[in-house]
Scaffold this active site. Structure first.
Site, PDB file in Angstrom:
ATOM      1  N   CYS A  19       0.861  -1.172   0.000  1.00 31.36           N
ATOM      2  CA  CYS A  19       0.000   0.000   0.000  1.00 31.36           C
ATOM      3  C   CYS A  19       0.905   1.232   0.000  1.00 31.36           C
ATOM      4  CB  CYS A  19      -0.919   0.004   1.220  1.00 31.36           C
ATOM      5  SG  CYS A  19      -1.855   1.542   1.401  1.00 31.36           S
ATOM      6  N   ASP A  59      -0.171  -6.060   0.239  1.00 27.07           N
ATOM      7  CA  ASP A  59      -1.414  -6.451  -0.426  1.00 27.07           C
ATOM      8  C   ASP A  59      -1.099  -7.682  -1.261  1.00 27.07           C
ATOM      9  OD1 ASP A  59      -3.273  -4.398   0.398  1.00 27.07           O
ATOM     10  OD2 ASP A  59      -2.100  -3.009  -0.822  1.00 27.07           O
TER      11      ASP A  59
END
Length: 164
Positions: free
Chosen positions: A55, A62
């Site tokens: 992120c 992620d």
């Protein structure tokens, strides 16, 4: 029809015993080889189940499954270089949508396919799942591209039902 050593000489990663892993985004990792079947219009699909990025705001990881499908033009992507390229996103901070668009653009520039689509199934974080889809085509495949986008929108409803 076998490929000659000369045809394969530009592939630097495949078949070598030492693999260098790049930990920062690098499209230069991607390699391509000539399509020996340009007279046929066929589809190549590549599924990558271990995509990781960060992120850009929080630095938290992620995770996603990335699905790539394309109709080749004169060149195809070499799969090991694709694996290493996708791995290079590991320490790269970008939003899900940006990653998917970047992958599409890098592969388009590498291969110049007739059509390509990239679809990401990101693991939900914060209670929100994100499924970005992007496609691009040459002028002869624009109608097909529009049809695939509509099919994608329809298929997302099925995906939502199976993952909830």
């Amino acid at each position: 029809m076998s490929r000659t050593k000369e045809e394969l000489s530009n592939l630097k990663n495949l078949g070598h015993h030492v693999t260098s892993y790049i930990f920062d985004y690098d499209p230069g990792i991607l390699e391509a080889f000539d399509n020996q079947h340009c007279e046929n219009e066929y589809v190549v699909t590549l599924d990558a189940y271990e995509f990781t990025t960060l992120c850009p705001m929080t630095g938290q990881p992620d995770f996603a499954k990335i699905f790539i499908s394309y109709i080749p033009g004169k060149r195809l992507v070499e799969s090991k270089s694709l694996k290493l390229y996708l791995f290079s996103f590991r320490n790269h901070g970008d939003f899900h949508e940006d990653c998917i668009n970047t992958i599409l653009n890098d592969l388009w520039n590498l291969m110049e396919p007739k059509y390509i689509e990239v679809f990401g199934v990101f693991t939900p974080r914060g209670g929100i799942a994100i499924y970005p889809f992007v496609s691009r085509s040459d002028s002869e495949h624009k109608e097909f591209e529009e049809k695939r986008k509509l099919e994608y929108l329809s298929s997302v409803h099925t995906l939502r039902r199976t993952t909830s």
